[in-house]
Write an enzyme that holds these catalytic residues in place. Structure first.
Site, PDB file in Angstrom:
ATOM      1  CG  ASP A  66      -2.355   4.776   4.769  1.00  0.00           C
ATOM      2  OD1 ASP A  66      -2.248   3.670   5.321  1.00  0.00           O
ATOM      3  OD2 ASP A  66      -3.427   5.200   4.270  1.00  0.00           O
ATOM      4  CE  LYS A 125      -3.591   2.417   2.675  1.00  0.00           C
ATOM      5  NZ  LYS A 125      -4.608   2.340   3.740  1.00  0.00           N
ATOM      6  CG  ASP A 176      -5.929   7.607   4.541  1.00  0.00           C
ATOM      7  OD1 ASP A 176      -6.779   8.289   3.927  1.00  0.00           O
ATOM      8  OD2 ASP A 176      -6.195   6.510   5.084  1.00  0.00           O
ATOM      9  CD  GLU A 224      -6.959   5.145   2.010  1.00  0.00           C
ATOM     10  OE1 GLU A 224      -8.006   5.258   2.667  1.00  0.00           O
ATOM     11  OE2 GLU A 224      -5.871   4.809   2.526  1.00  0.00           O
ATOM     12  CE  LYS A 269      -7.342   8.143   7.937  1.00  0.00           C
ATOM     13  NZ  LYS A 269      -8.066   6.946   8.387  1.00  0.00           N
ATOM     14  NE  ARG A 271     -11.347  -1.463   2.515  1.00  0.00           N
ATOM     15  CZ  ARG A 271     -12.068  -1.754   3.592  1.00  0.00           C
ATOM     16  NH1 ARG A 271     -13.182  -2.446   3.485  1.00  0.00           N
ATOM     17  NH2 ARG A 271     -11.674  -1.370   4.788  1.00  0.00           N
ATOM     18  CG  ASP A 287     -10.531   7.007   6.089  1.00  0.00           C
ATOM     19  OD1 ASP A 287      -9.398   7.012   5.573  1.00  0.00           O
ATOM     20  OD2 ASP A 287     -10.738   7.065   7.321  1.00  0.00           O
TER      21      ASP A 287
HETATM   22  N1  BES Z   1      -4.872   3.987   6.556  1.00  0.00           N
HETATM   23  C1  BES Z   1      -6.060   3.649   7.244  1.00  0.00           C
HETATM   24  C2  BES Z   1      -5.874   2.526   8.252  1.00  0.00           C
HETATM   25  C3  BES Z   1      -5.013   2.827   9.440  1.00  0.00           C
HETATM   26  C4  BES Z   1      -5.565   3.352  10.600  1.00  0.00           C
HETATM   27  C5  BES Z   1      -3.675   2.540   9.410  1.00  0.00           C
HETATM   28  C6  BES Z   1      -4.761   3.599  11.692  1.00  0.00           C
HETATM   29  C7  BES Z   1      -2.863   2.779  10.519  1.00  0.00           C
HETATM   30  C8  BES Z   1      -3.408   3.315  11.646  1.00  0.00           C
HETATM   31  C9  BES Z   1      -7.125   3.203   6.263  1.00  0.00           C
HETATM   32  O1  BES Z   1      -7.082   3.744   4.994  1.00  0.00           O
HETATM   33  C10 BES Z   1      -8.440   3.616   6.835  1.00  0.00           C
HETATM   34  O2  BES Z   1      -8.668   4.769   6.932  1.00  0.00           O
HETATM   35  N2  BES Z   1      -9.235   2.642   7.222  1.00  0.00           N
HETATM   36  C11 BES Z   1     -10.487   2.884   7.788  1.00  0.00           C
HETATM   37  C12 BES Z   1     -11.447   1.973   7.088  1.00  0.00           C
HETATM   38  C13 BES Z   1     -12.877   2.248   7.357  1.00  0.00           C
HETATM   39  C14 BES Z   1     -13.319   3.511   6.686  1.00  0.00           C
HETATM   40  C15 BES Z   1     -13.651   1.067   6.845  1.00  0.00           C
HETATM   41  C16 BES Z   1     -10.427   2.554   9.256  1.00  0.00           C
HETATM   42  O3  BES Z   1      -9.737   1.610   9.625  1.00  0.00           O
HETATM   43  O4  BES Z   1     -11.015   3.271  10.045  1.00  0.00           O
HETATM   44 ZN    ZN Z   2      -5.218   4.427   4.393  1.00  0.00          ZN
HETATM   45 ZN    ZN Z   3      -8.171   5.613   4.832  1.00  0.00          ZN
END
Ligand code: BES
Ligand code: ZN
Ligand code: ZN
Length: 501
Positions: free
Chosen positions: A291, A268, A273, A352, A280, A354, A350
């Site tokens: 990220d 990734k 992000d 993103e 966020k 995947r 968010d």
């Molecule tokens: N980059 C984040 C995941 C993340 C969170 C990595 C904290 C490291 C520390 C990812 O893109 C994300 O924002 N995921 C969301 C998904 C949700 C919207 C389904 C999440 O985990 O809240």
């Molecule tokens: Zn992310």
């Molecule tokens: Zn994200």
């Protein structure tokens, strides 16, 4: 930092600090023979001091005292290793890393006495101690006026290395320095802000690595070229940014073409992000430069891959873009088409990672990968499930999963296997597209994310590593200071090379 084999015993070895170990025992501490010798020379000032301080030899407990020039080293540090029966190589490394971090910046050199009468061989001790010193001393001081001028620990001198262990010890020194170089590259890339490590900086890094060897080549695709390849998913995420998205494909080719294996490592590579329009909250946006840690691990590996000389082809693949907002940014309700033809309904911008990985994985399949492993800081839910230190491992193929788990075991990085239950796939269903980028329920978010990725690997043996927790240390931890850890680099080294000594 240099590693050396000392010619003299510890009391005659010139160093600022002599490091010796002690164990925890039933009543109090148990000293190693190296300490006894020093204690005698110092007229019991070590044991008297240890008793006075109630030193117990517990994990990473430290007692130190000056030698007042009675012996050659200026200072003695006695470091606890806990119970002798419970000592593992990783615990030794961890303890040394913590000790290294605690060292005063004035310390230039440390001498260390290897342990006898433990299950870990001398060369392996050397490796763990050397790794501990390097990984524990890492600092990201790019923006610190003060730290930049301060010295780093220059030399670690090992005493107690037998003549017949010399060659292997020196090989371990070289191996440790090499892997640390890769870890440091990954850490530095992660720790630099996203505005500095842009997609083009990442692709430039890949290009520079490729220039260093005829065995490595690289292809970089920009927005228009990705469009031609049908990467509608990646480009959807990239739409909000004026920075040119970069799809990077590194290839390492072995000297012999006998081995038909073609391993794809996918990372990734979201350079920052923000969450996009599904923005966020401020608190959760901090540190989101992390990220791109998956891509950083790939670049770390490729920076040393020709020294490892794996016997099969290795591809490093990542789709780099920030996830930001503009009038042009992708939105919830968007439907994107990935390279493999599947359509994705965007519910939350968010989620993103995947979406970009959908194209990266499809690309790896199209390139004829015989196995795919991806590293992604994919979900907060993964951290909820396993905490900050563990990677979650998912996969569709038992044999490949075991191979990755074995590599993790060798590196000592922490991992835990997660299930990939097909019955949860229903949660990713969309009414209007082949799949939705957010599950319809709120549970097991790391699993539904992994199941989403599975849609893009066909039948290729695949392992997904959700490194959201260990990629970045929120506070100083066992092996690294706060910031990017370079998690995955060492495991990838063992994956492509097996045992390298
Ligand atoms: N980059 C984040 C995941 C993340 C969170 C990595 C904290 C490291 C520390 C990812 O893109 C994300 O924002 N995921 C969301 C998904 C949700 C919207 C389904 C999440 O985990 O809240
Ligand atoms: Zn992310
Ligand atoms: Zn994200």
């Amino acid at each position: 930092m240099n590693f050396e084999i000392g010619k003299n015993l510890l009391d005659k070895t010139s160093a600022d600090v002599a490091l010796v170990f002690a164990f925890e025992s039933k009543k109090s501490y148990k000293l190693t023979p190296a300490v006894d010798v020093l204690d005698l020379a110092l007229k019991k000032s070590i044991t008297n001091g240890l008793d006075f301080e109630n030193f117990a030899g517990k994990d990473a407990e430290v007692f130190s005292t000056f030698t007042n020039n009675v012996i050659v080293p200026k200072k003695i540090a006695v470091v606890g290793l806990g119970k002798k029966e419970e000592l593992t190589p990783h615990k030794l490394r961890q303890t040394v890393a913590k000790f290294a971090r605690s060292l005063n910046k004035k310390v230039n050199s440390v001498s260390v006495a290897l342990l006898d009468d433990v299950k870990i061989s001398h060369p392996e001790q050397v490796q763990m101690i050397a790794e501990g010193f390097l990984t524990g001393s890492y600092r990201f001081s790019e923006y610190l006026k003060k730290e930049k001028t301060e010295r780093e620990l220059e030399a670690v001198i090992f005493t107690g290395v037998a003549a017949k262990e010399k060659k292997e010890t020196e090989e371990r020194f070289a191996f440790v320095q090499m892997v640390y170089g890769a870890v440091k590259l990954a850490r530095d890339l992660i720790n630099e802000p996203g505005m500095k490590v842009t997609p083009e900086v990442l692709s430039k890094q890949a290009r520079d690595i490729a220039k260093s060897s005829p065995q490595i080549s690289v292809q970089v695709y920009n927005r228009a070229q990705c469009e031609k390849m049908g990467m509608g998913a990646f480009l959807g995420v990239a739409r909000g940014s004026e920075q040119e998205p970069q799809f990077v494909h590194l290839t390492y080719k072995p000297k012999s073409t006998r081995n038909k294996r073609k391993l794809a490592i996918v990372g990734k590579a979201i350079t920052f992000d923000t969450g996009g329009l599904s923005l966020k909250p401020s608190k959760y946006m901090v540190n989101m430069k992390l990220d791109m840690s998956g891509a950083a691990a790939i670049l770390g590996l490729f920076s040393i891959i020709t020294k490892l000389q794996p016997e099969f082809e290795v591809m490093g693949i990542f789709a780099a873009t920030p996830n930001v907002i503009s009038a042009n940014a992708y939105t919830p309700d968007d439907v994107l088409r990935a390279m493999n033809g599947k359509t994705i309904e965007i519910i939350n911008t968010d989620a993103e990672g995947r979406v970009t990985l959908a194209d990266s994985l499809s690309y790896a399949v199209k390139q004829g990968a015989t196995e795919i492993v991806d590293l992604a800081t994919l979900t907060g839910a993964m951290i909820m499930a396993l905490g900050e230190d563990y990677t979650g491992l998912f996969g569709n193929n038992e044999k490949f999963k075991q191979e990755i788990l074995a590599a993790y075991k060798k590196s000592g990085e922490k991992v835990w296997e997660m299930p990939l239950p097909q019955e949860y796939k229903q949660h990713n269903k969309s009414e209007i597209a082949d799949v939705a980028n957010l599950a319809s329920n709120m549970w097991g978010g790391a699993i539904t994310a992994a199941l989403f990725l599975e849609e893009f690997v066909d039948e290729t043996p695949w392992v997904h590593l959700d490194i959201a927790g260990p990629a970045f240390a929120e506070h100083n931890n066992e092996l690294s200071p706060k910031g990017g850890t370079g998690h995955g680099v060492s495991t990838l080294v063992y994956l492509v090379k097996g045992d390298l000594k």
